[in-house]
Design an enzyme around this catalytic site. Sequence first.
Site, PDB file in Angstrom:
ATOM      1  N   GLU A  95     -97.063  70.883 -26.157  1.00 29.46           N
ATOM      2  CA  GLU A  95     -95.715  71.360 -26.443  1.00 29.46           C
ATOM      3  C   GLU A  95     -94.687  70.749 -25.496  1.00 29.46           C
ATOM      4  OE1 GLU A  95     -96.591  75.467 -28.710  1.00 29.46           O
ATOM      5  OE2 GLU A  95     -96.583  75.678 -26.544  1.00 29.46           O
ATOM      6  N   CYS A 108     -88.374  69.639 -20.997  1.00 33.68           N
ATOM      7  CA  CYS A 108     -89.526  70.091 -20.229  1.00 33.68           C
ATOM      8  C   CYS A 108     -90.766  69.494 -20.897  1.00 33.68           C
ATOM      9  CB  CYS A 108     -89.538  71.620 -20.266  1.00 33.68           C
ATOM     10  SG  CYS A 108     -90.937  72.352 -19.438  1.00 33.68           S
ATOM     11  N   CYS A 115    -104.817  72.602 -19.046  1.00 31.48           N
ATOM     12  CA  CYS A 115    -104.675  72.473 -17.596  1.00 31.48           C
ATOM     13  C   CYS A 115    -105.937  73.013 -16.950  1.00 31.48           C
ATOM     14  CB  CYS A 115    -103.471  73.263 -17.100  1.00 31.48           C
ATOM     15  SG  CYS A 115    -103.082  72.985 -15.350  1.00 31.48           S
ATOM     16  N   CYS A 119    -104.415  78.807 -12.806  1.00 33.12           N
ATOM     17  CA  CYS A 119    -103.532  79.818 -12.206  1.00 33.12           C
ATOM     18  C   CYS A 119    -103.599  81.085 -13.057  1.00 33.12           C
ATOM     19  CB  CYS A 119    -102.100  79.294 -12.122  1.00 33.12           C
ATOM     20  SG  CYS A 119    -101.966  77.821 -11.075  1.00 33.12           S
ATOM     21  N   CYS A 122    -100.787  82.103 -15.809  1.00 32.88           N
ATOM     22  CA  CYS A 122    -100.231  81.072 -16.686  1.00 32.88           C
ATOM     23  C   CYS A 122    -101.022  80.983 -17.978  1.00 32.88           C
ATOM     24  CB  CYS A 122    -100.239  79.723 -15.974  1.00 32.88           C
ATOM     25  SG  CYS A 122     -99.595  78.378 -16.996  1.00 32.88           S
ATOM     26  N   SER A 217     -95.051  75.006  -6.964  1.00 28.23           N
ATOM     27  CA  SER A 217     -95.350  76.366  -7.407  1.00 28.23           C
ATOM     28  C   SER A 217     -95.990  77.133  -6.263  1.00 28.23           C
ATOM     29  CB  SER A 217     -96.303  76.314  -8.614  1.00 28.23           C
ATOM     30  OG  SER A 217     -95.626  75.736  -9.704  1.00 28.23           O
ATOM     31  N   ASN A 294     -93.155  85.657 -17.459  1.00 26.54           N
ATOM     32  CA  ASN A 294     -93.118  85.690 -18.926  1.00 26.54           C
ATOM     33  C   ASN A 294     -94.468  86.122 -19.467  1.00 26.54           C
ATOM     34  OD1 ASN A 294     -90.382  84.715 -19.313  1.00 26.54           O
ATOM     35  ND2 ASN A 294     -91.157  82.797 -18.440  1.00 26.54           N
ATOM     36  N   CYS A 337     -91.281  79.469 -19.323  1.00 27.62           N
ATOM     37  CA  CYS A 337     -92.250  79.023 -18.319  1.00 27.62           C
ATOM     38  C   CYS A 337     -93.571  79.758 -18.486  1.00 27.62           C
ATOM     39  CB  CYS A 337     -91.774  79.360 -16.911  1.00 27.62           C
ATOM     40  SG  CYS A 337     -90.207  78.675 -16.471  1.00 27.62           S
TER      41      CYS A 337
HETATM   42  N1  SAH Z   1     -98.584  72.528 -13.225  1.00 29.13           N
HETATM   43  C1  SAH Z   1     -97.212  72.495 -12.771  1.00 29.13           C
HETATM   44  C2  SAH Z   1     -96.236  72.781 -13.907  1.00 29.13           C
HETATM   45  C3  SAH Z   1     -96.404  74.184 -14.424  1.00 29.13           C
HETATM   46  S1  SAH Z   1     -95.230  75.044 -15.339  1.00 29.13           S
HETATM   47  C4  SAH Z   1     -97.027  73.507 -11.674  1.00 29.13           C
HETATM   48  O1  SAH Z   1     -97.936  74.290 -11.424  1.00 29.13           O
HETATM   49  O2  SAH Z   1     -95.990  73.508 -11.043  1.00 29.13           O
HETATM   50  C5  SAH Z   1     -93.798  75.300 -14.444  1.00 29.13           C
HETATM   51  C6  SAH Z   1     -93.683  76.633 -13.698  1.00 29.13           C
HETATM   52  O3  SAH Z   1     -93.897  77.796 -14.515  1.00 29.13           O
HETATM   53  C7  SAH Z   1     -94.682  76.707 -12.570  1.00 29.13           C
HETATM   54  O4  SAH Z   1     -94.070  77.101 -11.395  1.00 29.13           O
HETATM   55  C8  SAH Z   1     -95.610  77.776 -13.067  1.00 29.13           C
HETATM   56  O5  SAH Z   1     -96.311  78.360 -12.026  1.00 29.13           O
HETATM   57  C9  SAH Z   1     -94.672  78.722 -13.766  1.00 29.13           C
HETATM   58  N2  SAH Z   1     -95.348  79.683 -14.633  1.00 29.13           N
HETATM   59  C10 SAH Z   1     -96.595  79.617 -15.132  1.00 29.13           C
HETATM   60  N3  SAH Z   1     -96.877  80.690 -15.881  1.00 29.13           N
HETATM   61  C11 SAH Z   1     -95.789  81.469 -15.857  1.00 29.13           C
HETATM   62  C12 SAH Z   1     -95.450  82.714 -16.487  1.00 29.13           C
HETATM   63  N4  SAH Z   1     -96.317  83.334 -17.273  1.00 29.13           N
HETATM   64  N5  SAH Z   1     -94.226  83.222 -16.262  1.00 29.13           N
HETATM   65  C13 SAH Z   1     -93.337  82.560 -15.485  1.00 29.13           C
HETATM   66  N6  SAH Z   1     -93.589  81.381 -14.893  1.00 29.13           N
HETATM   67  C14 SAH Z   1     -94.800  80.846 -15.070  1.00 29.13           C
END
Ligand code: SAH
Length: 367
Positions: A95, A108, A115, A119, A122, A217, A294, A337
């Site tokens: 996406e 974005c 991935c 985490c 996520c 992050s 989110n 996000c």
């Molecule tokens: N792999 C990269 C890009 C990830 S997405 C990274 O870890 O930075 C971008 C941001 O969204 C990251 O900071 C991630 O931790 C955050 N994120 C992931 N899941 C989320 C959620 N459910 N709600 C809000 N932010 C989230």
Amino acid sequence: MAGERVNLLGLPRAELEAFVATRLGAKPFRARQLMKWIYRRGAADFAAMTDLAQDFRSQLSEVARIAVPEIVAEQVSNDGTRKWMLRMDEVQGIETVYIPEPDRGTLCISSQVGCAMDCSFCSTAQQGFNRNLSVAEIVGQVWLAHRELGEARITNIVFMGMGEPLANYRNVVPAMRTFLDDLGYDLSRRRVTLSTSGLVPQIYKLAEECNVALAVSLHAPNDELRNELVPINRKHPIAELLTACWHYIDMQNGRSVTFEYVMLDGVNDKPEHARQLAKLLKGRPAKLNLIPFNMFPGTRYRRSPAAAILKFRDILNDNGVIATIRRTRGDDIDAACGQLAGRVTDRTLVRLGTKLTPVARAPAEVR
Ligand code: SAH
């Protein structure tokens, strides 16, 4: 035969020049003309490139192609955010999200199918990991968005879609070169942001090779909590990560790292956490971006109440750390996000439904 044609999409300028020289005996300016057609005018068909000699065009189409991913679905949010699902092969989908704002348009993009960082908050992590995206698949997301949106509306590109960009360093860096190239998307270094969960060795490497804006992050102010939320922390703990960040900033004169911090109700959102964070970041080239969590199906987390987020921000600001709250965009179409799920066939070796050590799931080893 067709399968052997080289995909020119995303080839950095030097490689494209070498390609036209060795395969077609053409001068470097031919490569520059090609880049203008591909990125500025969004051409994917050599026949349309009318200022190239007919001969050259037909030779080109024998050895090269411009292959872009296919859009399989588009959703538009009430707030104007758009999300595209792109087909990567028969089964996989990733996406890409476009976020319009009055003064800019941010794209974005994703760097991997799924991935492997795992985490816990996520939704991409729940899909598992399938593979790295190629340079063409990364640049192709921008190419398609350009086509769909018309020119000049993408002012910023962020690697905040699916995947860990530094785990796909080999393809992400050449793609970024095309974003920065004045014959590519001609963006300044400040307008291309790489967001990482904290792959320390690659942060050092990136500092040497391609100085774009860095987002990290963080999500927790101490190792105990971060080990749980961002498992790569067990390999590269906070102190090590921050040292790498300050080094990165030293190498690029005076800008700052943006630390992302997802606000999870009752988990990492207490005043004490804000004070710990302030101690870590005070006096450093750092900004904090607080992201309201989110939701996605199956998650055990909840978003912190607005009052807790505001208080958290105030404690940071009062303690000398710049903190802002990220406005949630596109959540009605699951484009916010951490909500990008795509279509991923998990290929990681073990998936037990419990947390695995990040080492066991390191993306480079899983192909
Ligand atoms: N792999 C990269 C890009 C990830 S997405 C990274 O870890 O930075 C971008 C941001 O969204 C990251 O900071 C991630 O931790 C955050 N994120 C992931 N899941 C989320 C959620 N459910 N709600 C809000 N932010 C989230």
